[in-house]
Design a protein around this motif. Structure first.
Motif, PDB file in Angstrom:
ATOM      1  N   THR A 206      65.150  57.720  58.618  1.00  0.00           N
ATOM      2  CA  THR A 206      64.420  57.580  59.871  1.00  0.00           C
ATOM      3  C   THR A 206      65.242  56.649  60.747  1.00  0.00           C
ATOM      4  O   THR A 206      66.201  56.016  60.281  1.00  0.00           O
ATOM      5  CB  THR A 206      63.014  56.989  59.671  1.00  0.00           C
ATOM      6  OG1 THR A 206      63.148  55.641  59.178  1.00  0.00           O
ATOM      7  CG2 THR A 206      62.203  57.809  58.697  1.00  0.00           C
ATOM      8  N   VAL A 207      64.837  56.523  62.013  1.00  0.00           N
ATOM      9  CA  VAL A 207      65.684  55.838  62.981  1.00  0.00           C
ATOM     10  C   VAL A 207      65.367  54.352  63.129  1.00  0.00           C
ATOM     11  O   VAL A 207      65.817  53.715  64.078  1.00  0.00           O
ATOM     12  CB  VAL A 207      65.621  56.558  64.338  1.00  0.00           C
ATOM     13  CG1 VAL A 207      66.351  57.889  64.267  1.00  0.00           C
ATOM     14  CG2 VAL A 207      64.172  56.785  64.783  1.00  0.00           C
ATOM     15  N   SER A 208      64.620  53.807  62.187  1.00  0.00           N
ATOM     16  CA  SER A 208      64.449  52.360  62.079  1.00  0.00           C
ATOM     17  C   SER A 208      63.854  52.061  60.711  1.00  0.00           C
ATOM     18  O   SER A 208      63.144  52.891  60.138  1.00  0.00           O
ATOM     19  CB  SER A 208      63.548  51.794  63.187  1.00  0.00           C
ATOM     20  OG  SER A 208      62.194  52.176  62.990  1.00  0.00           O
ATOM     21  N   PRO A 209      64.125  50.866  60.162  1.00  0.00           N
ATOM     22  CA  PRO A 209      63.552  50.510  58.852  1.00  0.00           C
ATOM     23  C   PRO A 209      62.026  50.456  58.853  1.00  0.00           C
ATOM     24  O   PRO A 209      61.386  50.924  57.902  1.00  0.00           O
ATOM     25  CB  PRO A 209      64.167  49.132  58.573  1.00  0.00           C
ATOM     26  CG  PRO A 209      65.445  49.127  59.345  1.00  0.00           C
ATOM     27  CD  PRO A 209      65.139  49.898  60.602  1.00  0.00           C
ATOM     28  N   PRO A 372      59.396  55.440  66.832  1.00  0.00           N
ATOM     29  CA  PRO A 372      60.333  55.515  65.704  1.00  0.00           C
ATOM     30  C   PRO A 372      61.531  54.591  65.854  1.00  0.00           C
ATOM     31  O   PRO A 372      61.905  53.883  64.919  1.00  0.00           O
ATOM     32  CB  PRO A 372      60.744  56.984  65.714  1.00  0.00           C
ATOM     33  CG  PRO A 372      59.557  57.699  66.283  1.00  0.00           C
ATOM     34  CD  PRO A 372      59.017  56.775  67.335  1.00  0.00           C
ATOM     35  N   SER A 373      62.157  54.594  67.006  1.00  0.00           N
ATOM     36  CA  SER A 373      63.285  53.702  67.259  1.00  0.00           C
ATOM     37  C   SER A 373      63.104  53.017  68.601  1.00  0.00           C
ATOM     38  O   SER A 373      62.952  51.812  68.681  1.00  0.00           O
ATOM     39  CB  SER A 373      64.616  54.468  67.243  1.00  0.00           C
ATOM     40  OG  SER A 373      65.667  53.653  67.719  1.00  0.00           O
ATOM     41  N   GLY A 374      63.103  53.817  69.654  1.00  0.00           N
ATOM     42  CA  GLY A 374      63.063  53.248  70.995  1.00  0.00           C
ATOM     43  C   GLY A 374      64.458  52.838  71.436  1.00  0.00           C
ATOM     44  O   GLY A 374      65.260  52.352  70.632  1.00  0.00           O
ATOM     45  N   LEU A 375      64.750  53.042  72.698  1.00  0.00           N
ATOM     46  CA  LEU A 375      66.035  52.639  73.264  1.00  0.00           C
ATOM     47  C   LEU A 375      65.845  51.653  74.414  1.00  0.00           C
ATOM     48  O   LEU A 375      66.611  50.701  74.556  1.00  0.00           O
ATOM     49  CB  LEU A 375      66.800  53.876  73.769  1.00  0.00           C
ATOM     50  CG  LEU A 375      67.191  54.909  72.718  1.00  0.00           C
ATOM     51  CD1 LEU A 375      67.814  56.132  73.384  1.00  0.00           C
ATOM     52  CD2 LEU A 375      68.144  54.314  71.699  1.00  0.00           C
ATOM     53  N   ASN A 376      64.798  51.867  75.216  1.00  0.00           N
ATOM     54  CA  ASN A 376      64.638  51.028  76.407  1.00  0.00           C
ATOM     55  C   ASN A 376      64.431  49.559  76.091  1.00  0.00           C
ATOM     56  O   ASN A 376      64.823  48.694  76.883  1.00  0.00           O
ATOM     57  CB  ASN A 376      63.488  51.550  77.271  1.00  0.00           C
ATOM     58  CG  ASN A 376      63.913  52.731  78.123  1.00  0.00           C
ATOM     59  OD1 ASN A 376      63.595  53.878  77.815  1.00  0.00           O
ATOM     60  ND2 ASN A 376      64.651  52.474  79.187  1.00  0.00           N
ATOM     61  N   GLN A 377      63.814  49.258  74.946  1.00  0.00           N
ATOM     62  CA  GLN A 377      63.650  47.837  74.620  1.00  0.00           C
ATOM     63  C   GLN A 377      64.995  47.188  74.331  1.00  0.00           C
ATOM     64  O   GLN A 377      65.191  45.986  74.557  1.00  0.00           O
ATOM     65  CB  GLN A 377      62.686  47.655  73.439  1.00  0.00           C
ATOM     66  CG  GLN A 377      63.295  47.808  72.053  1.00  0.00           C
ATOM     67  CD  GLN A 377      63.440  49.267  71.624  1.00  0.00           C
ATOM     68  OE1 GLN A 377      63.245  50.181  72.416  1.00  0.00           O
ATOM     69  NE2 GLN A 377      63.767  49.480  70.368  1.00  0.00           N
ATOM     70  N   THR A 392      55.605  47.767  66.369  1.00  0.00           N
ATOM     71  CA  THR A 392      55.650  49.005  65.591  1.00  0.00           C
ATOM     72  C   THR A 392      57.065  49.562  65.565  1.00  0.00           C
ATOM     73  O   THR A 392      57.854  49.312  66.491  1.00  0.00           O
ATOM     74  CB  THR A 392      54.681  50.055  66.182  1.00  0.00           C
ATOM     75  OG1 THR A 392      54.641  51.206  65.347  1.00  0.00           O
ATOM     76  CG2 THR A 392      55.108  50.495  67.582  1.00  0.00           C
ATOM     77  N   GLY A 393      57.403  50.295  64.517  1.00  0.00           N
ATOM     78  CA  GLY A 393      58.664  51.010  64.424  1.00  0.00           C
ATOM     79  C   GLY A 393      59.870  50.198  64.843  1.00  0.00           C
ATOM     80  O   GLY A 393      60.024  49.026  64.493  1.00  0.00           O
ATOM     81  N   GLY A 394      60.751  50.855  65.629  1.00  0.00           N
ATOM     82  CA  GLY A 394      61.971  50.200  66.067  1.00  0.00           C
ATOM     83  C   GLY A 394      61.742  49.039  67.014  1.00  0.00           C
ATOM     84  O   GLY A 394      62.616  48.176  67.167  1.00  0.00           O
ATOM     85  N   LEU A 395      60.564  48.997  67.662  1.00  0.00           N
ATOM     86  CA  LEU A 395      60.258  47.864  68.535  1.00  0.00           C
ATOM     87  C   LEU A 395      60.154  46.585  67.713  1.00  0.00           C
ATOM     88  O   LEU A 395      60.669  45.533  68.096  1.00  0.00           O
ATOM     89  CB  LEU A 395      58.960  48.126  69.299  1.00  0.00           C
ATOM     90  CG  LEU A 395      58.904  49.420  70.117  1.00  0.00           C
ATOM     91  CD1 LEU A 395      57.540  49.559  70.797  1.00  0.00           C
ATOM     92  CD2 LEU A 395      60.021  49.452  71.137  1.00  0.00           C
ATOM     93  N   ALA A 396      59.479  46.673  66.576  1.00  0.00           N
ATOM     94  CA  ALA A 396      59.345  45.509  65.698  1.00  0.00           C
ATOM     95  C   ALA A 396      60.690  45.087  65.124  1.00  0.00           C
ATOM     96  O   ALA A 396      60.926  43.902  64.858  1.00  0.00           O
ATOM     97  CB  ALA A 396      58.364  45.818  64.567  1.00  0.00           C
ATOM     98  N   ASP A 397      61.594  46.072  64.921  1.00  0.00           N
ATOM     99  CA  ASP A 397      62.894  45.775  64.307  1.00  0.00           C
ATOM    100  C   ASP A 397      63.894  45.190  65.291  1.00  0.00           C
ATOM    101  O   ASP A 397      64.912  44.634  64.858  1.00  0.00           O
ATOM    102  CB  ASP A 397      63.488  47.056  63.699  1.00  0.00           C
ATOM    103  CG  ASP A 397      62.733  47.522  62.465  1.00  0.00           C
ATOM    104  OD1 ASP A 397      62.169  46.660  61.751  1.00  0.00           O
ATOM    105  OD2 ASP A 397      62.698  48.737  62.215  1.00  0.00           O
ATOM    106  N   THR A 398      63.655  45.312  66.588  1.00  0.00           N
ATOM    107  CA  THR A 398      64.673  44.913  67.564  1.00  0.00           C
ATOM    108  C   THR A 398      64.255  43.776  68.484  1.00  0.00           C
ATOM    109  O   THR A 398      65.093  43.259  69.223  1.00  0.00           O
ATOM    110  CB  THR A 398      65.061  46.125  68.443  1.00  0.00           C
ATOM    111  OG1 THR A 398      63.882  46.698  69.022  1.00  0.00           O
ATOM    112  CG2 THR A 398      65.785  47.184  67.626  1.00  0.00           C
ATOM    113  N   ILE A 399      62.978  43.388  68.467  1.00  0.00           N
ATOM    114  CA  ILE A 399      62.505  42.324  69.360  1.00  0.00           C
ATOM    115  C   ILE A 399      62.060  41.128  68.529  1.00  0.00           C
ATOM    116  O   ILE A 399      61.236  41.272  67.625  1.00  0.00           O
ATOM    117  CB  ILE A 399      61.326  42.818  70.230  1.00  0.00           C
ATOM    118  CG1 ILE A 399      61.749  44.009  71.101  1.00  0.00           C
ATOM    119  CG2 ILE A 399      60.798  41.683  71.114  1.00  0.00           C
ATOM    120  CD1 ILE A 399      60.577  44.712  71.776  1.00  0.00           C
TER     121      ILE A 399
END
Length: 463
Positions: A206-209, A372-377, A392-399
């Motif tokens: 998937t596109v984020s852990p 799932p991932s998100g790019l704009n964040q 959630t998803g990629g938002l939680a993994d990148t912020i």
């Protein structure tokens, strides 16, 4: 390492969302690691017009005559009756799914499998076939029937889109009857492209852990959580990257003034330009909130609509760009009509305006119910525009909450925005948050190495 990257879309040739960006950037980064990666695409009109193609093979699959074309690292399926149409990759100009999508993407899957088998019609043969989303989901099913075959990787970009069709399509696509079972591609009496990929692929990403964990739950699994729990040992989350050359405020030609973490005053110039472009009041002392999104329930646009009156009274300005469900477009326009000079909406796709929103907004809103991932964040952090997003998803993994942006889960969107506005009013703290966000590395370098390692493990694993 020979890898076939099979995908239904690839920017700038054809794109409906993040998958198009991934299909452009990831193979390019993998080639920098000396992998021989070829991208397989359907021959849509935009693809045919955008590449200098030559014929490398004629093929007859699923009762359909087609040609395999090549241009550099691209392989294209030329089949005018299936792919050369007005409209998008999946839908016609009116937004209705093409009625023969099962055959259109069945052929894409079949050609991908062919190029990973001993029967490859060209000298090049993949060691790993990397399948992206449901339109490529049957490739692992087809390859499972081959004795000498490439290993397969199935990447889920969004589990909500599954490619489910009536059962008679199984025979039409030349699939053996035994795969239409609960343990195979059968899904509530229909056949599922995506389930086929999840069941038969050698590995799944998937596109984020965080999304890899979420899809194993009933809340986010869309009926396939049981399959994914059964295959959890083959499942890994690899976070998407972004194109750090296209999205770089220091070199971006689409914005009013370039800037970096040491010259953040350039954001004020972009803010004024954005206010003028969107018809907002030119007020540097009022925080400007931006959002770029598909207008859909998943993206939480209704939450922004519900909060618009309260945000305008904060006071804050709101600039929204996107397109999608007509009802949401209407409610956004109504909010703009209620708050002229404070709320502005542009319906449509505008790459220049998207870059200006990232550069000119003070805060970026991304209240997706799942992402799932998100790019704009990631774009927003790179542009010093801290995002407010759901955890959630990629938002939680990148912020990093309170450090590079603001996350919310159970609290309301407005409460999270109020936290962000409180920080915005403290200039030294806000500068620290901006600079921390801009220092994050969201490039494709690390994800590409993870994919390269996974390909290597797959290619050397016994069948």
């Amino acid at each position: 390492m020979r890898v076939l990257f099979a995908t239904p879309e690839c920017a700038p040739l054809t794109k409906t969302g993040g998958l198009g960006d991934v299909s452009q950037a990831l193979p390019a980064e993998l080639r920098r690691l000396d992998l021989d990666v070829r991208t397989l695409l359907p021959g849509y009109s935009g693809v045919m017009a955008g590449l200098d193609l030559r014929v490398v093979a004629s093929i007859n699959l699923l009762g359909v005559e087609a040609r395999l074309l090549e241009a550099g690292h691209y392989l294209v399926i030329d089949c005018p009756q299936l792919y050369r149409r007005a409209g998008g990759p999946y839908q016609d100009a009116a937004g209705e799914d093409w009625p023969d999508n099962g055959l259109r993407f069945g052929l894409l899957s079949k050609v991908a499998a062919l190029l990973g088998s001993a029967a490859s019609p060209i000298a090049w043969r993949a060691q790993v076939v990397h399948c992206n989303d449901w339109p490529c989901g049957l490739a692992p099913v087809y390859l499972n029937e081959e004795i000498q075959r490439a290993k397969t990787l199935m990447t889920v970009h969004n589990l909500a889109f599954q490619g489910n069709f009536a059962a008679p399509l199984v025979e039409r696509l030349g699939l053996p009857a035994h795969v239409f079972s609960m343990a195979g591609i059968e899904f509530f009496g229909r056949m599922s492209f995506l389930k086929g990929g999840l069941v038969f692929a050698d590995a799944i990403t998937t596109v984020s852990p965080t999304y890899a964990r979420e899809v194993q739950t009933a809340a986010f699994g869309f009926g396939l959580d049981g399959v994914l729990r059964q295959r959890r040992d083959a499942l890994i989350g690899i976070l998407n990257g972004i194109d750090t050359e296209a999205w770089n405020p220091a070199t971006d030609v689409r914005i009013a003034e370039r800037y970096d973490a040491s010259r953040l005053e350039g954001k004020a110039v972009n803010k004024r330009a954005l206010q003028r472009r969107m018809g907002l009041a030119i007020e540097p002392g009022v925080p400007l909130l931006g959002s770029i999104s598909r207008f859909a329930h998943q993206k939480g646009i209704d939450l922004i609509v519900a909060a618009a009156d309260e945000l305008a009274a904060a006071p804050a300005q709101l600039a929204v760009l996107g397109t999608g469900e007509r009802e949401l477009e209407g409610t956004l326009r109504a909010a703009a009509a209620r708050h002229p000079g404070k709320v502005a909406v542009r319906v449509g796709f505008d790459e220049d305006l998207a870059h200006l929103i990232e550069a000119g907004a003070d805060i970026f809103l991304m209240p997706s119910r799942y992402e799932p991932s998100g790019l704009n964040q990631m774009y927003s952090q790179r542009y010093g525009t801290p995002p407010v997003a759901r955890r959630t998803g990629g938002l939680a993994d990148t912020i990093a909450d309170g450090e590079t942006g603001f996350l919310f889960y159970e609290e309301k969107l407005v409460a999270a925005v109020q936290r962000a506005l409180a920080a915005w009013r403290e200039a030294p703290r806000w500068r620290e948050i901006q600079r921390s966000a801009m220092a994050r590395d969201f490039s494709w370098a690390a994800p590409a190495r993870q994919y390269a390692d996974l390909y290597s493990r797959l290619a050397t694993r016994p069948a």
